[in-house]
Design a protein around this motif. Structure first.
Motif, PDB file in Angstrom:
ATOM      1  N   LEU A   1      -4.982   3.604   8.146  1.00  0.00           N
ATOM      2  CA  LEU A   1      -5.253   4.864   9.013  1.00  0.00           C
ATOM      3  C   LEU A   1      -5.422   4.180  10.523  1.00  0.00           C
ATOM      4  N   ALA A   2      -4.523   4.873  11.495  1.00  0.00           N
ATOM      5  CA  ALA A   2      -4.389   4.272  13.118  1.00  0.00           C
ATOM      6  C   ALA A   2      -5.376   5.719  13.457  1.00  0.00           C
ATOM      7  N   LEU A   3      -6.367   4.806  14.212  1.00  0.00           N
ATOM      8  CA  LEU A   3      -7.363   6.090  14.762  1.00  0.00           C
ATOM      9  C   LEU A   3      -7.402   5.928  16.205  1.00  0.00           C
ATOM     10  N   HIS A   4      -7.214   7.019  16.902  1.00  0.00           N
ATOM     11  CA  HIS A   4      -7.324   7.196  18.422  1.00  0.00           C
ATOM     12  C   HIS A   4      -8.417   8.351  18.510  1.00  0.00           C
ATOM     13  N   ALA A   5      -9.687   7.929  18.909  1.00  0.00           N
ATOM     14  CA  ALA A   5     -10.948   8.690  18.748  1.00  0.00           C
ATOM     15  C   ALA A   5     -11.515   8.656  20.041  1.00  0.00           C
ATOM     16  N   LYS A   6     -12.021   9.773  20.597  1.00  0.00           N
ATOM     17  CA  LYS A   6     -12.780   9.992  21.825  1.00  0.00           C
ATOM     18  C   LYS A   6     -13.724  10.828  21.980  1.00  0.00           C
ATOM     19  N   ALA A   7     -14.635  10.821  22.771  1.00  0.00           N
ATOM     20  CA  ALA A   7     -15.787  11.542  22.848  1.00  0.00           C
ATOM     21  C   ALA A   7     -15.301  12.850  23.677  1.00  0.00           C
ATOM     22  N   ALA A   8     -15.815  14.242  23.274  1.00  0.00           N
ATOM     23  CA  ALA A   8     -15.230  15.275  24.140  1.00  0.00           C
ATOM     24  C   ALA A   8     -16.148  15.402  25.481  1.00  0.00           C
TER      25      ALA A   8
ATOM     26  N   GLY B   1       0.837  -1.457  -0.006  1.00  0.00           N
ATOM     27  CA  GLY B   1       0.056   0.037  -0.030  1.00  0.00           C
ATOM     28  C   GLY B   1       0.777   1.154   0.299  1.00  0.00           C
ATOM     29  N   ALA B   2       1.896   0.934   0.223  1.00  0.00           N
ATOM     30  CA  ALA B   2       2.997   2.288   0.358  1.00  0.00           C
ATOM     31  C   ALA B   2       3.089   3.002  -1.359  1.00  0.00           C
ATOM     32  N   ALA B   3       3.192   4.113  -1.467  1.00  0.00           N
ATOM     33  CA  ALA B   3       3.256   4.883  -2.750  1.00  0.00           C
ATOM     34  C   ALA B   3       4.861   5.415  -2.837  1.00  0.00           C
ATOM     35  N   PRO B   4       5.296   5.802  -3.911  1.00  0.00           N
ATOM     36  CA  PRO B   4       6.521   6.564  -4.013  1.00  0.00           C
ATOM     37  C   PRO B   4       6.421   7.900  -3.555  1.00  0.00           C
ATOM     38  N   GLY B   5       5.162   8.524  -3.696  1.00  0.00           N
ATOM     39  CA  GLY B   5       5.026   9.958  -3.316  1.00  0.00           C
ATOM     40  C   GLY B   5       4.360   9.915  -1.890  1.00  0.00           C
ATOM     41  N   GLY B   6       4.277   8.904  -1.199  1.00  0.00           N
ATOM     42  CA  GLY B   6       3.651   9.010   0.374  1.00  0.00           C
ATOM     43  C   GLY B   6       2.292   9.147   0.316  1.00  0.00           C
ATOM     44  N   GLU B   7       2.032   9.939   1.270  1.00  0.00           N
ATOM     45  CA  GLU B   7       0.414  10.068   1.496  1.00  0.00           C
ATOM     46  C   GLU B   7      -0.443   8.970   1.360  1.00  0.00           C
ATOM     47  N   THR B   8       0.115   8.041   2.141  1.00  0.00           N
ATOM     48  CA  THR B   8      -0.670   6.525   2.023  1.00  0.00           C
ATOM     49  C   THR B   8      -1.040   6.046   3.387  1.00  0.00           C
ATOM     50  N   HIS B   9      -0.326   6.503   4.406  1.00  0.00           N
ATOM     51  CA  HIS B   9      -0.249   5.944   5.936  1.00  0.00           C
ATOM     52  C   HIS B   9      -0.494   7.157   6.915  1.00  0.00           C
ATOM     53  N   TYR B  10      -1.511   7.245   7.740  1.00  0.00           N
ATOM     54  CA  TYR B  10      -1.565   8.315   8.719  1.00  0.00           C
ATOM     55  C   TYR B  10      -2.326   7.805   9.905  1.00  0.00           C
ATOM     56  N   THR B  11      -1.897   8.500  11.080  1.00  0.00           N
ATOM     57  CA  THR B  11      -2.385   8.439  12.240  1.00  0.00           C
ATOM     58  C   THR B  11      -3.239   9.749  12.536  1.00  0.00           C
ATOM     59  N   VAL B  12      -4.406   9.263  13.220  1.00  0.00           N
ATOM     60  CA  VAL B  12      -5.356  10.599  13.426  1.00  0.00           C
ATOM     61  C   VAL B  12      -5.846  10.265  14.898  1.00  0.00           C
ATOM     62  N   ARG B  13      -5.853  11.276  15.506  1.00  0.00           N
ATOM     63  CA  ARG B  13      -6.104  11.813  17.139  1.00  0.00           C
ATOM     64  C   ARG B  13      -7.108  12.751  17.045  1.00  0.00           C
ATOM     65  N   ILE B  14      -8.392  12.138  17.393  1.00  0.00           N
ATOM     66  CA  ILE B  14      -9.567  13.075  17.292  1.00  0.00           C
ATOM     67  C   ILE B  14     -10.493  12.985  18.562  1.00  0.00           C
ATOM     68  N   THR B  15     -10.808  14.067  19.089  1.00  0.00           N
ATOM     69  CA  THR B  15     -11.822  14.401  20.200  1.00  0.00           C
ATOM     70  C   THR B  15     -12.829  15.162  19.663  1.00  0.00           C
ATOM     71  N   SER B  16     -14.017  14.709  19.807  1.00  0.00           N
ATOM     72  CA  SER B  16     -15.380  15.335  19.304  1.00  0.00           C
ATOM     73  C   SER B  16     -16.340  14.943  20.211  1.00  0.00           C
ATOM     74  N   ALA B  17     -17.279  15.920  20.309  1.00  0.00           N
ATOM     75  CA  ALA B  17     -18.722  15.761  21.165  1.00  0.00           C
ATOM     76  C   ALA B  17     -19.432  14.725  20.197  1.00  0.00           C
ATOM     77  N   ALA B  18     -19.452  14.716  18.883  1.00  0.00           N
ATOM     78  CA  ALA B  18     -20.161  14.070  17.972  1.00  0.00           C
ATOM     79  C   ALA B  18     -20.022  12.556  18.282  1.00  0.00           C
TER      80      ALA B  18
END
Length: 90
Positions: free
Chosen positions: A83-90, A38-55
């Motif tokens: 995508l590595a996700l670290h999500a929680k409610a606010a 899944g890796a591409a020469p230009g990158g932009e393929t693997h991300y980590t997201v940390r998000i906190t939301s009342a939603a």
């Protein structure tokens, strides 16, 4: 309005619009996965997201992750691999 040209900015915009997070941190981890599936020469393929939301209040971890993945489906369709996700409610 034109779309941002880099994936990190698009991810930030999509998540901000959908969830109005009180905290949002996005890291491009692509360089750590060079040569892997899944890796591409230009990158932009693997991300980590940390998000906190009342939603996310009242949602299970799986429901929260599914809602995020649905919002980012267009990015997965255009080359986002992981995508590595670290999500929680606010």
């Amino acid at each position: 309005m034109p779309q941002p040209s880099n994936r990190l900015s698009r991810i930030r915009d999509l998540l901000t619009e959908a969830f109005a997070p009180v905290e949002l941190d996005i890291t491009d981890d692509s360089q750590k996965h060079a040569g892997h599936a899944g890796a591409a020469p230009g990158g932009e393929t693997h991300y980590t997201v940390r998000i906190t939301s009342a939603a996310f209040e009242g949602l299970s971890r799986v429901q929260t992750q599914r809602s995020i993945m649905m919002v980012l489906q267009s990015e997965f369709d255009s080359g986002l691999h992981a995508l590595a996700l670290h999500a929680k409610a606010a």
